[in-house]
Design a protein around this motif. Structure first.
Motif, PDB file in Angstrom:
ATOM      1  N   HIS A 255       1.033  -1.337   0.010  1.00  0.00           N
ATOM      2  CA  HIS A 255       0.251   0.128  -0.011  1.00  0.00           C
ATOM      3  C   HIS A 255       0.926   1.258  -0.107  1.00  0.00           C
ATOM      4  O   HIS A 255       1.940   1.264   0.438  1.00  0.00           O
ATOM      5  N   LEU A 256       0.512   2.218  -0.675  1.00  0.00           N
ATOM      6  CA  LEU A 256       0.988   3.820  -0.378  1.00  0.00           C
ATOM      7  C   LEU A 256       0.733   4.137   1.272  1.00  0.00           C
ATOM      8  O   LEU A 256      -0.072   3.458   1.971  1.00  0.00           O
ATOM      9  N   GLY A 257       1.732   4.876   1.476  1.00  0.00           N
ATOM     10  CA  GLY A 257       1.812   5.109   2.995  1.00  0.00           C
ATOM     11  C   GLY A 257       2.751   4.525   3.569  1.00  0.00           C
ATOM     12  O   GLY A 257       3.202   3.406   3.262  1.00  0.00           O
ATOM     13  N   ALA A 258       3.293   4.969   4.643  1.00  0.00           N
ATOM     14  CA  ALA A 258       4.228   4.328   5.678  1.00  0.00           C
ATOM     15  C   ALA A 258       4.112   4.830   7.065  1.00  0.00           C
ATOM     16  O   ALA A 258       3.905   6.166   7.217  1.00  0.00           O
ATOM     17  N   SER A 259       4.400   4.083   7.946  1.00  0.00           N
ATOM     18  CA  SER A 259       4.434   4.712   9.290  1.00  0.00           C
ATOM     19  C   SER A 259       5.629   4.122  10.284  1.00  0.00           C
ATOM     20  O   SER A 259       6.190   2.915  10.010  1.00  0.00           O
ATOM     21  N   ARG A 260       5.865   4.645  11.284  1.00  0.00           N
ATOM     22  CA  ARG A 260       6.924   4.370  12.008  1.00  0.00           C
ATOM     23  C   ARG A 260       6.266   4.699  13.714  1.00  0.00           C
ATOM     24  O   ARG A 260       5.570   5.306  13.758  1.00  0.00           O
ATOM     25  N   ASN A 261       7.057   4.190  14.706  1.00  0.00           N
ATOM     26  CA  ASN A 261       6.965   4.526  16.013  1.00  0.00           C
ATOM     27  C   ASN A 261       7.757   5.481  16.405  1.00  0.00           C
ATOM     28  O   ASN A 261       9.001   4.696  16.635  1.00  0.00           O
ATOM     29  N   TYR A 262       7.678   6.707  16.544  1.00  0.00           N
ATOM     30  CA  TYR A 262       8.726   7.743  16.994  1.00  0.00           C
ATOM     31  C   TYR A 262       8.506   8.139  18.246  1.00  0.00           C
ATOM     32  O   TYR A 262       7.458   8.276  19.007  1.00  0.00           O
ATOM     33  N   ASP A 546       3.317   9.477  15.009  1.00  0.00           N
ATOM     34  CA  ASP A 546       3.492  10.887  15.126  1.00  0.00           C
ATOM     35  C   ASP A 546       4.845  11.164  15.526  1.00  0.00           C
ATOM     36  O   ASP A 546       5.422  10.966  16.645  1.00  0.00           O
ATOM     37  N   PRO A 547       5.574  11.942  14.517  1.00  0.00           N
ATOM     38  CA  PRO A 547       7.020  12.148  14.937  1.00  0.00           C
ATOM     39  C   PRO A 547       7.350  13.129  15.598  1.00  0.00           C
ATOM     40  O   PRO A 547       8.473  13.649  15.971  1.00  0.00           O
ATOM     41  N   LYS A 548       6.327  14.063  15.966  1.00  0.00           N
ATOM     42  CA  LYS A 548       6.654  15.093  16.717  1.00  0.00           C
ATOM     43  C   LYS A 548       7.473  15.029  17.985  1.00  0.00           C
ATOM     44  O   LYS A 548       7.155  14.038  18.763  1.00  0.00           O
ATOM     45  N   PRO A 549       8.320  15.785  18.446  1.00  0.00           N
ATOM     46  CA  PRO A 549       9.322  15.499  19.566  1.00  0.00           C
ATOM     47  C   PRO A 549       8.387  16.039  20.940  1.00  0.00           C
ATOM     48  O   PRO A 549       7.560  16.916  20.743  1.00  0.00           O
ATOM     49  N   HIS A 550       8.784  15.409  21.934  1.00  0.00           N
ATOM     50  CA  HIS A 550       8.173  16.114  23.043  1.00  0.00           C
ATOM     51  C   HIS A 550       9.339  16.805  23.819  1.00  0.00           C
ATOM     52  O   HIS A 550      10.541  16.791  23.511  1.00  0.00           O
ATOM     53  N   PHE A 551       8.973  17.774  25.010  1.00  0.00           N
ATOM     54  CA  PHE A 551       9.855  18.448  25.325  1.00  0.00           C
ATOM     55  C   PHE A 551       9.691  18.600  26.931  1.00  0.00           C
ATOM     56  O   PHE A 551       8.577  18.542  27.453  1.00  0.00           O
TER      57      PHE A 551
END
Length: 709
Positions: A255-262, A546-551
Motif C-alpha cells: 500500500h501507499l503510505g508508511a508509518s513508524r513508531n517515533y 506521530d514524529p513530533k518531539p516531546h519536550f
C-alpha cells in the motif's frame, strides 16, 4: 459530523472514465489492474472512523461512503470496477465495512461487494461485528462471552505473529482508565465447526478454560474477511497496537503510505537554571506573573553527577536526548563562581553523547516587549499605540551569540535548528496575536531552517520566513519542579477546584482541563497518578505514527530526576509490546521536520490529483509529480531496479522514495501475487444483515496540558 462520499487525504483525482462492466464478468485477479485505494463504508461509528484515521496518518488513499447519508452513491458493480485501456480495473484494493453485512436483507449492494471481492481477491475488514455463524463464529451464548473487556490482556496467536501482527511481542493490553466507565466491549467466541477461521488475537473466555477470538480471518465462498469482535476508538491503546496489522492484512502489505513508531525528547534550558515553584505563594518567583514583593527566585540547575546519570541512562536505553542549550547560563555561572562551572565542563566532555540544539543565548523573550506591571502581562506599546517588538538585531544576536558559544565549546550543533525561549517570537495568545515581524528576518540572517513551536498552541507546521516550524508536545512535567513533591503541589494547584484549595483553573476551563476528584498525596501522587498518565499520553503519540518531539526541561533531570520515571515508562512499556523488528525511531529535529514536510507535500500532491498507483500481478506502478517523495509499504523481497526497496521495519519494507522523471516501478515477491484461479462459481448469498452491536461510549483522548518552556 456525517460525511457523504469522500476521498479522504489521498485521492488520485477523478476516476478514469470507462465503460463499466459487471464485476462477475471480469477476468481473474492476476490479470486485472488493482488501484491502491481502500473503500471505507462507514456507519458513523468509532471503529470505521478509527481505521480511516489510521489510513490518514500513514498516507494511504481511501474513499469513504457514509451509510447514514441519503444522498450517498450506490455501491454497484460499476462503482467498484471498470476497464482502463482494455484491462479490467478493480478500483479498491480492500473494503472496510462497519460489520460483516451492514445492509438490509437481500441488499444488491452487499451482493455487489461479495461478487467484487470474490472476483478480484479483495479482502474485507469487518470493523466491529457480532460473533455469529455468518462471520465464522459461534454465537456467544454457546460457551462464549459478551461484555466488558476493560483491563483484559489479550494475546496474539502464533498465526497472528507469523502473519499480519508479527511486529508485536504478543500481549495486547486493553485499557482500563476508570473503574466507573465502560471503555471496551467485546464478543468472545470460538470458530464454528468446520469453518475456515484462523484467530489472530484471542482472550480468555471468563469462567472457562477456552479462549475466544477478538480478531481472526474467515475464509468462505471465495472471500476473505478479517473479523473484529471488539469495539474501539482511534485513541485506545488496543486499537493503536493492532492498527498496523489490520492495514497490513487488508492490503497484503502492499500500500501507499508508511508509518513508524517515533519518540524524541528535547531537554530545554541546558546550562541555565529554572526558577522553582513556591508552594506557599502558589507561583514561581522570577516569572512575570509572580509579583509578590517577598518572592525570591530559587534556581534549579543540573550538576555534573546529573550529566553522568543522563549518559548512563541513554547508553542503557539506546536512546539519545536532544539538549536545547543557553550558553549564557554557563557564562553567568562562571562569573558567580570564580570561573568554575562543573556542569558545563562535564557536558562538554560528554558532548558527543547527546544531540544539541540552539535555544538562544539568554533565553530572552523574543516577541513583543512585555509589560509586566499587570497580571497577566501584556504587550508594551509605543506612544502611537503600535506594538513594541523585540528588534531584528536583538533576535539575531540571541541566535548568533549562542551558536558561537556552542562552536567554541565544541558542541556538535546543527546550525539550521532553533528553539526560542518559551517558543517566543511566534504568536502567543491572547496577548500576542501575530508573530514578531522581525522574527522571520532574523531567522534568515542566521540560516535557520527548522523552528520549534508548541504543539498545544499550534499543532500544524507552517513557514516563518526561511524556516518551517516543528511542533513539540509539552510533557506535563513542569519546568519549575526539581522534586516530585513540588510537581505534585503545583499539579494540585492547577487541577483541583477552589473548594479543595486549588486555583480553579480546571473549573474555568472544563473543555480542556479535568479537575481531580481530590488533591494528590504529596508523597505518592507523582508515582501513582502523574507518571502513569504522562506515560500513557506520550506512548499514545508514539503508537500513532506521530514524529513530533516531546519536550521537558533540564530541571527535570536534576535533584529528584523526575523525568526519568516517565521516559522509562514509555520506553520499557514499548519494549514489552513490540518485537525487535519494530524499534522506536529516535530522530533529531531536522529529520522530524523533513518527515512532516514530506507528508505535507504528499498530501498536497494527491489532493491535487497528481498521484496514480496500481498493481498488475507482481508489478506495482506509482506516478507522482517531480520532487514529491512517495511513501510506500511493501512486503520483504520487493525490489526496485533489482535492489531491495526502502528499509525493513515491522516485518515489511517501507519508506520514502522518488519517482524522478519516470513512474516508480516496483517488483513484488511471488508470494504477494494475487490469486490466479478464475472465479467460476455461481453467485453466493451475501448472508443476513448483521445484528445491532452494542457500542459503548468511546473514551476521549487524554488531555496533555502544556508544561511551559
Amino acid at each position: 459530523m456525517k460525511r457523504t462520499l469522500r476521498t479522504t487525504l489521498l485521492t488520485t483525482g477523478a476516476l478514469i472514465a470507462a465503460v463499466c462492466v459487471p464485476a462477475t464478468a471480469a477476468p481473474a485477479a492476476a490479470d486485472a489492474r488493482v488501484d491502491l485505494r481502500v473503500l471505507v463504508v462507514s456507519d458513523g461509528g468509532p471503529a470505521t472512523d478509527a481505521i480511516a484515521a489510521e489510513l490518514d496518518a500513514a498516507g494511504t488513499p481511501y474513499t469513504e461512503i457514509d451509510l447514514t447519508r441519503a444522498d450517498r452513491p450506490v455501491i454497484d458493480p460499476g462503482f467498484l470496477a471498470d476497464t482502463v485501456d482494455g484491462r479490467a480495473r478493480a478500483k479498491f484494493q480492500a473494503v472496510v465495512l462497519p460489520d460483516d453485512n451492514p445492509f438490509p436483507a437481500n441488499s444488491p449492494e452487499m451482493a455487489a461487494l461479495a461478487a467484487y471481492e470474490r472476483t478480484y481477491d479483495i479482502p474485507q475488514v469487518d470493523a466491529y461485528t457480532y460473533a455469529r455463524p455468518e462471520a465464522g463464529l459461534q454465537y456467544p451464548v454457546y460457551g462464549g462471552y459478551s461484555g466488558s473487556v476493560d483491563g483484559v490482556r489479550a494475546q496474539v496467536t502464533d498465526a497472528g505473529r507469523s502473519g499480519p501482527f508479527g511486529y508485536l511481542e504478543g500481549v495486547v493490553p486493553f485499557e482500563d482508565n476508570s473503574p466507573s466507565v465502560g471503555e471496551s466491549y467485546a464478543y468472545l467466541s470460538t470458530p464454528m465447526a468446520g469453518a475456515d477461521f484462523t484467530p489472530y488475537v484471542e482472550a480468555a473466555i471468563p469462567g472457562t478454560a477456552k479462549r475466544g477470538s477478538l480478531v481472526g480471518e474467515y475464509r468462505h465462498d471465495g472471500r476473505r474477511e478479517l473479523v473484529v469482535t471488539f469495539v474501539y476508538n482511534r485513541y485506545q491503546q488496543q486499537f493503536r497496537l493492532l492498527a498496523r496489522g489490520i492495514v497490513a492484512w487488508m492490503t497484503g502489505g502492499v500500500h501507499l503510505g508508511a508509518s513508524r513508531n517515533y519518540f524524541a525528547v528535547h531537554v530545554d534550558d541546558v546550562f541555565a537554571a529554572d526558577d522553582r515553584w513556591n508552594s506557599t505563594l502558589n507561583c514561581t518567583p522570577g516569572d512575570v506573573d509572580c509579583t509578590d514583593p517577598n518572592a525570591t527566585p530559587d534556581p534549579i540547575r543540573m550538576t555534573a553527577a546529573d550529566v553522568d546519570h543522563a549518559v548512563a541512562w541513554q547508553r542503557e536505553r539506546g536512546f539519545t536526548l536532544d539538549l536545547a542549550y543557553n550558553g549564557a547560563g554557563s557564562v553567568d555561572h562562571r562569573e558567580d563562581n570564580d570561573g568554575a562551572d562543573a556542569l558545563a565542563d562535564r557536558f562538554v566532555a560528554e558532548r558527543d553523547e547527546f544531540r544539541w540544539v540552539n535555544h538562544t543565548y539568554t533565553h530572552a523573550f523574543l516577541g513583543c516587549r512585555q509589560d509586566t506591571t499587570v497580571v497577566p502581562w501584556r504587550c508594551a506599546t509605543h506612544a502611537d499605540g503600535s506594538v513594541d517588538w523585540v528588534s531584528r538585531d536583538d533576535i539575531s544576536d540571541e541566535i548568533a551569540d549562542n551558536r558561537v558559544w556552542g562552536e567554541v565549546a565544541g558542541l556538535p550543533v546543527d546550525d539550521g535548528e532553533l528553539v526560542t525561549g518559551e517558543h517566543s517570537g511566534l504568536r502567543v495568545l491572547p496577548q500576542q496575536t501575530s508573530d514578531n515581524p522581525h522574527l522571520a528576518l532574523a531567522l534568515a540572517d542566521n540560516g535557520i531552517e527548522w523552528l520549534a513551536s508548541d504543539n498545544s498552541r499550534e499543532s500544524g507546521g507552517r513557514t516563518v520566513g526561511p524556516a518551517t516550524t516543528v511542533p513539540r508536545h509539552p510533557m506535563n512535567v513542569f519546568y519549575n519542579a526539581g522534586r516530585a513533591a513540588e510537581q505534585v503541589d503545583e499539579y494540585n494547584w492547577i487541577y483541583t477546584s477552589r473548594a479543595q484549595g486549588g486555583s480553579g483553573i480546571c473549573e474555568d476551563n472544563p473543555d480542556t482541563t479535568t479537575c481531580l476528584p481530590a488533591p494528590l498525596d504529596l508523597a505518592t501522587g507523582y508515582t501513582d497518578h502523574i507518571v502513569p498518565l504522562e506515560r500513557q499520553i506520550a506512548l499514545g503519540h508514539v503508537l500513532a505514527n506521530d514524529p513530533k518531539p516531546h519536550f521537558i526541561h533540564q530541571s527535570n533531570l536534576a535533584e529528584d530526576r523526575i523525568a526519568y520515571p516517565v521516559l522509562d515508562g514509555v520506553l520499557a512499556g514499548y519494549a514489552t509490546l513490540f518485537a525487535e523488528n519494530t524499534p522506536v525511531v529516535n530522530l533529531r529535529m531536522r529529520d522530524i521536520g523533513t518527515e512532516l514536510q514530506r507528508r505535507a507535500a504528499w498530501r498536497s500532491a494527491v489532493q491535487a490529483g497528481q498521484v496514480t498507483a496500481y498493481r498488475i500481478g507482481t508489478t506495482l506502478t506509482v506516478e507522482g509529480p517531480d520532487g514529491v517523495a512517495i511513501p510506500a509499504t511493501m512486503p520483504e523481497g520487493t525490489t526496485r531496479a533489482g535492489s531491495a526497496f526502502a528499509e525493513s521495519y515491522a516485518g515489511d519494507r517501507s519508506g520514502w522514495t522518488t519517482a524522478a522523471d519516470a513512474p516508480l516501478t516496483l517488483t513484488l515477491p511471488a508470494s504477494a501475487a494475487p490469486s490466479t484461479a478464475p472465479d467460476t462459481a455461481g453467485p453466493v448469498p451475501a448472508g443476513e444483515p448483521a445484528p445491532d452491536t452494542r457500542v459503548p461510549e468511546g473514551v476521549a483522548e487524554p488531555l496533555s496540558p502544556g508544561a511551559g518552556s
